[in-house]
Design a protein around this motif. Sequence first.
Motif, PDB file in Angstrom:
ATOM      1  N   MET A   1       2.043   5.175  -7.533  1.00  0.00           N
ATOM      2  CA  MET A   1       2.864   4.088  -8.102  1.00  0.00           C
ATOM      3  C   MET A   1       3.262   3.160  -6.953  1.00  0.00           C
ATOM      4  N   GLU A   2       2.597   2.028  -6.856  1.00  0.00           N
ATOM      5  CA  GLU A   2       2.762   1.136  -5.709  1.00  0.00           C
ATOM      6  C   GLU A   2       4.138   0.480  -5.692  1.00  0.00           C
ATOM      7  N   MET A   3       4.715   0.384  -4.477  1.00  0.00           N
ATOM      8  CA  MET A   3       6.031  -0.195  -4.296  1.00  0.00           C
ATOM      9  C   MET A   3       5.922  -1.659  -3.858  1.00  0.00           C
TER      10      MET A   3
ATOM     11  N   ASP B   1       0.819  -1.209   0.000  1.00  0.00           N
ATOM     12  CA  ASP B   1       0.000   0.000   0.000  1.00  0.00           C
ATOM     13  C   ASP B   1       0.854   1.260   0.000  1.00  0.00           C
ATOM     14  N   TRP B   2       2.166   1.111   0.118  1.00  0.00           N
ATOM     15  CA  TRP B   2       3.052   2.270   0.010  1.00  0.00           C
ATOM     16  C   TRP B   2       3.333   2.558  -1.460  1.00  0.00           C
ATOM     17  N   GLY B   3       3.314   3.852  -1.784  1.00  0.00           N
ATOM     18  CA  GLY B   3       3.556   4.210  -3.162  1.00  0.00           C
ATOM     19  C   GLY B   3       4.145   5.597  -3.317  1.00  0.00           C
TER      20      GLY B   3
ATOM     21  N   ARG C   1       3.609   7.845   0.081  1.00  0.00           N
ATOM     22  CA  ARG C   1       2.269   7.941   0.672  1.00  0.00           C
ATOM     23  C   ARG C   1       1.720   6.532   0.912  1.00  0.00           C
ATOM     24  N   PHE C   2       0.978   6.376   2.012  1.00  0.00           N
ATOM     25  CA  PHE C   2       0.385   5.081   2.366  1.00  0.00           C
ATOM     26  C   PHE C   2      -1.074   5.028   1.963  1.00  0.00           C
ATOM     27  N   ASN C   3      -1.412   4.019   1.184  1.00  0.00           N
ATOM     28  CA  ASN C   3      -2.787   3.715   0.829  1.00  0.00           C
ATOM     29  C   ASN C   3      -3.506   4.902   0.191  1.00  0.00           C
ATOM     30  N   GLU C   4      -2.731   5.742  -0.538  1.00  0.00           N
ATOM     31  CA  GLU C   4      -3.263   6.902  -1.243  1.00  0.00           C
ATOM     32  C   GLU C   4      -4.027   7.837  -0.306  1.00  0.00           C
ATOM     33  N   ASP C   5      -3.497   7.927   0.929  1.00  0.00           N
ATOM     34  CA  ASP C   5      -4.155   8.733   1.966  1.00  0.00           C
ATOM     35  C   ASP C   5      -3.160   9.776   2.458  1.00  0.00           C
ATOM     36  N   TRP C   6      -3.512  11.043   2.314  1.00  0.00           N
ATOM     37  CA  TRP C   6      -2.603  12.099   2.744  1.00  0.00           C
ATOM     38  C   TRP C   6      -2.430  12.130   4.263  1.00  0.00           C
ATOM     39  N   GLY C   7      -3.196  11.324   4.956  1.00  0.00           N
ATOM     40  CA  GLY C   7      -3.007  11.271   6.395  1.00  0.00           C
ATOM     41  C   GLY C   7      -1.690  10.629   6.797  1.00  0.00           C
ATOM     42  N   VAL C   8      -1.094   9.817   5.906  1.00  0.00           N
ATOM     43  CA  VAL C   8       0.204   9.169   6.181  1.00  0.00           C
ATOM     44  C   VAL C   8       1.095   9.370   4.964  1.00  0.00           C
ATOM     45  N   ASN C   9       2.001  10.342   5.056  1.00  0.00           N
ATOM     46  CA  ASN C   9       2.933  10.575   3.953  1.00  0.00           C
ATOM     47  C   ASN C   9       4.268  11.047   4.508  1.00  0.00           C
ATOM     48  N   TYR C  10       5.301  10.866   3.718  1.00  0.00           N
ATOM     49  CA  TYR C  10       6.636  11.275   4.139  1.00  0.00           C
ATOM     50  C   TYR C  10       7.319  12.073   3.032  1.00  0.00           C
ATOM     51  N   GLY C  11       8.070  13.084   3.453  1.00  0.00           N
ATOM     52  CA  GLY C  11       8.909  13.879   2.567  1.00  0.00           C
ATOM     53  C   GLY C  11      10.262  14.112   3.215  1.00  0.00           C
TER      54      GLY C  11
ATOM     55  N   ALA D   1      11.077  -7.009   1.924  1.00  0.00           N
ATOM     56  CA  ALA D   1      11.316  -7.544   3.268  1.00  0.00           C
ATOM     57  C   ALA D   1      10.441  -6.723   4.211  1.00  0.00           C
ATOM     58  N   THR D   2      10.352  -7.138   5.458  1.00  0.00           N
ATOM     59  CA  THR D   2       9.470  -6.432   6.382  1.00  0.00           C
ATOM     60  C   THR D   2       9.846  -4.954   6.468  1.00  0.00           C
ATOM     61  N   ASN D   3       8.891  -4.098   6.114  1.00  0.00           N
ATOM     62  CA  ASN D   3       9.061  -2.635   6.144  1.00  0.00           C
ATOM     63  C   ASN D   3      10.164  -2.131   5.191  1.00  0.00           C
ATOM     64  N   GLN D   4      10.499  -2.954   4.190  1.00  0.00           N
ATOM     65  CA  GLN D   4      11.483  -2.551   3.171  1.00  0.00           C
ATOM     66  C   GLN D   4      10.787  -2.567   1.804  1.00  0.00           C
ATOM     67  N   PHE D   5      10.839  -1.432   1.097  1.00  0.00           N
ATOM     68  CA  PHE D   5      10.058  -1.280  -0.135  1.00  0.00           C
ATOM     69  C   PHE D   5      10.969  -0.812  -1.285  1.00  0.00           C
ATOM     70  N   LYS D   6      10.676  -1.331  -2.470  1.00  0.00           N
ATOM     71  CA  LYS D   6      11.468  -0.952  -3.643  1.00  0.00           C
ATOM     72  C   LYS D   6      10.551  -0.819  -4.859  1.00  0.00           C
ATOM     73  N   LEU D   7      10.999  -0.013  -5.815  1.00  0.00           N
ATOM     74  CA  LEU D   7      10.273   0.122  -7.081  1.00  0.00           C
ATOM     75  C   LEU D   7      11.203   0.696  -8.143  1.00  0.00           C
ATOM     76  N   TYR D   8      11.227   0.043  -9.310  1.00  0.00           N
ATOM     77  CA  TYR D   8      11.855   0.655 -10.488  1.00  0.00           C
ATOM     78  C   TYR D   8      10.809   1.552 -11.129  1.00  0.00           C
ATOM     79  N   ALA D   9      11.139   2.839 -11.296  1.00  0.00           N
ATOM     80  CA  ALA D   9      10.140   3.795 -11.775  1.00  0.00           C
ATOM     81  C   ALA D   9      10.741   4.772 -12.771  1.00  0.00           C
ATOM     82  N   GLN D  10       9.945   5.084 -13.796  1.00  0.00           N
ATOM     83  CA  GLN D  10      10.305   6.142 -14.743  1.00  0.00           C
ATOM     84  C   GLN D  10       9.717   7.444 -14.217  1.00  0.00           C
ATOM     85  N   LEU D  11      10.591   8.399 -13.850  1.00  0.00           N
ATOM     86  CA  LEU D  11      10.148   9.672 -13.285  1.00  0.00           C
ATOM     87  C   LEU D  11      10.500  10.810 -14.226  1.00  0.00           C
ATOM     88  N   THR D  12       9.737  11.894 -14.141  1.00  0.00           N
ATOM     89  CA  THR D  12      10.011  13.092 -14.932  1.00  0.00           C
ATOM     90  C   THR D  12      10.559  14.181 -14.008  1.00  0.00           C
ATOM     91  N   ASP D  13      11.007  15.284 -14.605  1.00  0.00           N
ATOM     92  CA  ASP D  13      11.418  16.415 -13.774  1.00  0.00           C
ATOM     93  C   ASP D  13      10.241  16.845 -12.902  1.00  0.00           C
TER      94      ASP D  13
END
Length: 632
Positions: free
Chosen positions: A379-381, A362-364, A403-413, A385-397
């Motif tokens: 873009m879901e990751m 649910d992290w993305g 963000r967790f579960n597409e909810d702004w209540g849980v996000n990190y920057g 492993a437990t609490n370890q997340f990865k994703l190969y992603a094509q990003l733009t500038d």
Amino acid sequence: MKNKMKQIIFIAAISFFMTACHDDLDQDPIDPDSFTEQDVFANTAEAKSALAKLYASLTLTGQQGPAGQPDISEIDEGFSQYTRMLFNLNELTTDHAVVGWGDPGLPDLHGLYWSAGNDFTGAMYLRLAQEVSFTNAFIKNASALPGEESQSFIAEARFLRAFAYYNLIDLYANVPLVTQITTDLPSQSSRTELFDFVESELLEIQDLLLDANEYGRVDKVAAWALLSKLYLNAEVWTGTPRYTDCVIYSENVMNSSYILNTTDANGNGSAYDELFLADNDTNGAQNEFIFALNFDGIQSQTYGGSTFLVHAATGGSMDPLSLGINGGWGGYRTTKALVEKFETGEIDLVSLNSSLGGTLSDWGLVGDATENAWDGPDMEMYETATNQFKLYAQLTDGLFKFRFNEDWGVNYGDDSNDGTLEAGGANIEVTAGTYLVTFDLDNLTYDLTEVVAEGDKRGMFYTDGQSLEIGSIPPFNQGYAVTKFKNIDSNGNQGSDSGGDFVDTDLPIIRLAEIYLNYAEANLRGGGGSIATAVDKINELRMRAYSGASGNISSGDLTLDFILDERSRELYWEGQRRTDLIRYNYFTTNTYLWPFKGNQANGSSVSSFRNIFPIPTNTISTNPNLIQNEGY
């Protein structure tokens, strides 16, 4: 050592008087016992200059620099240089090249419709006949000299004579076998007789050649390497397969002191291009060259050799200065059949993400740098492993956050832009690219590692303003230009000729990479050896080509057609292609077509007699003992 040898070749080229034209293998220097006006065979030291002439005959074209007093008449002197003619006969006739020049007989080569009077097929015959003549004269004269050094000189001359006959067998099949000075008109020898001669010579001289020689001269390993090449083609040339022998002598070479160049001297991410730069005698490439011809923009000038390969392939919007020359001749390009053999290194995100394992979480990633911007879905990751997340992603500038579960209540920057995350922290800035994004929820850290597409770096083409498809051959902008050969060194400096006319780059005639490919092919054709070794050697080439293991193959990938394509990728424009296609029965048949094969835009088969070239018409007319090759 290279400069020393080049200076000797230069002196030899301008000081020895040889007959200007050899019309056949039955013709020799006017006075074969006198290479110069004085006796250069008075001692071993003087004889070394005469030996240099034998090498110079394959490198230069006459007695006076780039032009003047040619060794061969009746053809433009620049055209008559050995490697330039080898290119025209063994590359231009294939899927590797087309030419826009209209010189009589030149378009005929790519169209595969040459006649017995073709200037280029005739000149190559004369060049090789001349080399045989020169070596015969040297062997006779040097035989009177005492000492082991003179015997090694003679062994080198015998190698060069065997090399000339190797070419004659390949190109013309049935020619006279002449090993002594004579005025008699010789009879024609069969391909098998010539094969047997070359084999016996190389076997006899292998222990007479030096274990290691100065750069530019052949040694014992060169004899093994030429035997490897000879045996690989034995079935075509004699009807008898010799693949076991090919494996044996390839192994001898692979176990020698020669090593594959892996030094990325110019730091561009590949160690392949160093093989074709102006300092390839010192940048590491020389350790791979078993037999190379030396060129120098000052000491050994010619309009053939690497000068031809760099200038003739430059035109259109290309910048000649970037290649170390003063201008292009706008002639040679390649066909899409070669270009499409190279993998471009496109990144397969689906495969990369599948390789991560784990399950979608649910992290993305969310933000205008992601595929769905700030509105999501994220873009879901993958949780690897437990609490370890990865994703190969094509990003733009742009910007993104976790963000967790597409909810702004849980996000990190990242407030401090230091790789540490804060709840509700600042947006993370990123530049366009493909990344492996990792997120450690336990430690609240993240990482962005850019993924670079590692395609096959051996494909060196200029495409700006050039079309891949060739609708008409003459315009230079039709077909990609080839930038494999350059007159710049590993530091980006121009070659020694400050005027940019003549090129320093040496040309490998036999290098270790070819022997790897010989071994693999002979193994698959039943010659024994180890399939595991064959795969390992091919992967050595591909690891250099891809700057890593992304292009590596397994034994299941190793087929004869794969090896043929790999030979194309590794050895293009090095004078090998026609011989390879003939060995696979692809050169004249409709099994494999390329643009303008048979002078047809989409390619067509041609008569099988074109697997060999004609004996020159004037040679046939002056020697009644000779019979023209079938079809001519």
